[in-house]
Motif scaffolding. Structure first.
Motif, PDB file in Angstrom:
ATOM      1  N   LEU A   1       0.737  -1.146   0.177  1.00  0.00           N
ATOM      2  CA  LEU A   1       0.058  -0.141  -0.048  1.00  0.00           C
ATOM      3  C   LEU A   1       0.703   1.328   0.059  1.00  0.00           C
ATOM      4  O   LEU A   1       1.753   1.407   0.863  1.00  0.00           O
ATOM      5  N   VAL A   2       0.610   2.254  -0.904  1.00  0.00           N
ATOM      6  CA  VAL A   2       1.313   3.548  -0.978  1.00  0.00           C
ATOM      7  C   VAL A   2       0.331   4.567  -1.019  1.00  0.00           C
ATOM      8  O   VAL A   2      -0.713   4.649  -1.763  1.00  0.00           O
ATOM      9  N   SER A   3       0.227   5.577   0.003  1.00  0.00           N
ATOM     10  CA  SER A   3      -0.285   6.729  -0.199  1.00  0.00           C
ATOM     11  C   SER A   3      -0.894   7.420  -1.406  1.00  0.00           C
ATOM     12  O   SER A   3       0.127   7.292  -2.472  1.00  0.00           O
TER      13      SER A   3
ATOM     14  N   THR B   1      -2.709   1.799  -4.263  1.00  0.00           N
ATOM     15  CA  THR B   1      -2.703   3.208  -3.579  1.00  0.00           C
ATOM     16  C   THR B   1      -3.752   2.955  -2.645  1.00  0.00           C
ATOM     17  O   THR B   1      -4.884   2.453  -2.823  1.00  0.00           O
ATOM     18  N   TYR B   2      -4.049   4.063  -1.680  1.00  0.00           N
ATOM     19  CA  TYR B   2      -4.777   4.147  -0.408  1.00  0.00           C
ATOM     20  C   TYR B   2      -4.888   5.335   0.091  1.00  0.00           C
ATOM     21  O   TYR B   2      -3.946   6.045  -0.099  1.00  0.00           O
ATOM     22  N   ASP B   3      -5.876   5.630   0.748  1.00  0.00           N
ATOM     23  CA  ASP B   3      -6.073   6.902   1.461  1.00  0.00           C
ATOM     24  C   ASP B   3      -5.449   6.857   3.000  1.00  0.00           C
ATOM     25  O   ASP B   3      -6.030   5.874   3.805  1.00  0.00           O
TER      26      ASP B   3
ATOM     27  N   PRO C   1       2.502   7.531   4.547  1.00  0.00           N
ATOM     28  CA  PRO C   1       2.663   8.606   3.745  1.00  0.00           C
ATOM     29  C   PRO C   1       3.966   9.511   3.839  1.00  0.00           C
ATOM     30  O   PRO C   1       4.590   9.307   5.002  1.00  0.00           O
ATOM     31  N   TYR C   2       4.593  10.312   3.114  1.00  0.00           N
ATOM     32  CA  TYR C   2       5.595  11.302   3.375  1.00  0.00           C
ATOM     33  C   TYR C   2       5.197  12.271   4.352  1.00  0.00           C
ATOM     34  O   TYR C   2       6.136  12.454   5.201  1.00  0.00           O
ATOM     35  N   ARG C   3       4.206  12.766   4.284  1.00  0.00           N
ATOM     36  CA  ARG C   3       4.024  13.705   5.202  1.00  0.00           C
ATOM     37  C   ARG C   3       2.698  13.296   6.442  1.00  0.00           C
ATOM     38  O   ARG C   3       1.869  12.525   6.066  1.00  0.00           O
ATOM     39  N   SER C   4       3.182  13.650   7.599  1.00  0.00           N
ATOM     40  CA  SER C   4       2.131  13.152   8.669  1.00  0.00           C
ATOM     41  C   SER C   4       1.991  11.684   8.738  1.00  0.00           C
ATOM     42  O   SER C   4       0.737  11.233   8.475  1.00  0.00           O
TER      43      SER C   4
END
Length: 308
Positions: free
Chosen positions: A4-6, A28-30, A48-51
């Protein structure tokens, strides 16, 4: 194997880079969830990269999860939530360039008195000889944390003829152990914190630590806010005895009415030392290598010990 990738813009490069890994299917995912049946079947989760802490609640939906691959250098936000039978790996090494660059920029900013010079500029004042600048040449800098970031900081400091002293959790070639710190502190012009947040590092920069530093010393924190006793640091900064450059704080985000904002000799950036163009690609490149190793049956070099 499914990863899973954001779906967010910052993570598009991850979809591309991980999509090139043989045997890996990118979905991809939320990060704020919930997950679809297809997404719940994933064996690898990449926050994810952010938060990056946002998908922690999704762990309970991933019953076949075998690996969590972070994009951060540290794992403190995730370690207590990832089951012990799931591999947790970081992107250690990807942040060394951007973060070490921030460290040098922060030190030079305060050594060369840029905040005061900017204030004089606002007043249209030609402040020739009205500020007292320092030089990095010959400065002794203690670096707490001898990983990729600490090593990169030391290399950049040497280019300015400074004298870095590296300290890690244990002594090894060219690196001192924590038992050496009390003797070193009184001789240091600056301390740079790049260590991970662990039980042994939380609160280690305390009243005694700061009190052992000489007058005018600079404290630079590019690691985690909880490594520093905020009240003890504020007390030293308010007297003007010490200076600080902080990319991380405790608490974080720093409230508008917090005393740190008004401390003299202090600059603060909002946890953005790594945030420059291309860093997310560096993180995903490291992640791809860690996942390749996992898929081949090996042990990822950045794997960390998870909670119980």
């Amino acid at each position: 194997m499914r990863v899973l990738v954001s779906h967010e813009d910052d993570d598009r490069v991850g979809v591309d880079l991980l999509g090139r890994v043989d045997g890996l299917e990118v979905v991809t995912y939320d990060p704020s969830g919930p997950l679809s049946p297809e997404q719940r079947d994933a064996a690898i989760l990449t926050p994810p990269y952010r938060s990056s802490h946002r998908p922690i609640p999704l762990l309970k939906e991933l019953h076949g999860l075998r690996m969590v691959q972070l994009l951060s250098a540290g794992a403190d936000e995730w370690a207590s939530d990832v089951p012990p039978d799931v591999i947790l790996a970081t992107a250690r090494g990807a942040h060394a360039g951007p973060v070490s660059e921030w460290v040098l920029s922060a030190i030079l900013c305060l050594y060369r008195q840029w905040p005061a010079l900017v204030d004089f500029k606002r007043e249209h004042t030609w402040a020739h000889r009205r500020v007292a600048a320092d030089t990095l040449a010959g400065s002794r800098v203690l670096i707490l944390g001898a990983g990729a970031i600490g090593g990169a900081v030391a290399e950049r400091l040497r280019a300015f003829d400074a004298l870095p002293v590296l300290v890690a959790s244990r002594e090894r070639g060219g690196v001192l152990g924590p038992e050496a710190v009390p003797e070193i502190l009184p001789t240091c012009d600056a301390v740079v914190i790049t260590a991970p947040l662990t039980d042994s590092t939380q609160g280690m920069v305390d009243v005694a630590f700061l009190g052992a530093l000489p007058d005018g010393a600079l404290v630079v924190n590019a690691a985690r806010g909880k490594i520093v006793d905020t009240d003890a640091l504020v007390a030293e900064l308010q007297t003007g005895r010490l200076r600080a450059a902080l990319d991380v704080t405790e608490p974080e985000p720093l409230p508008q009415d917090h005393r740190l904002w008004a401390c003299p000799g202090t600059i603060i950036s909002p946890h953005m030392a790594r945030t420059v163009p291309g860093t997310n690609a560096l993180c995903y490149a490291v992640a791809a290598e860690q996942i390749r190793t996992f898929l081949s049956g090996g042990s990822p070099s950045n794997a960390v010990v998870t909670g119980s």
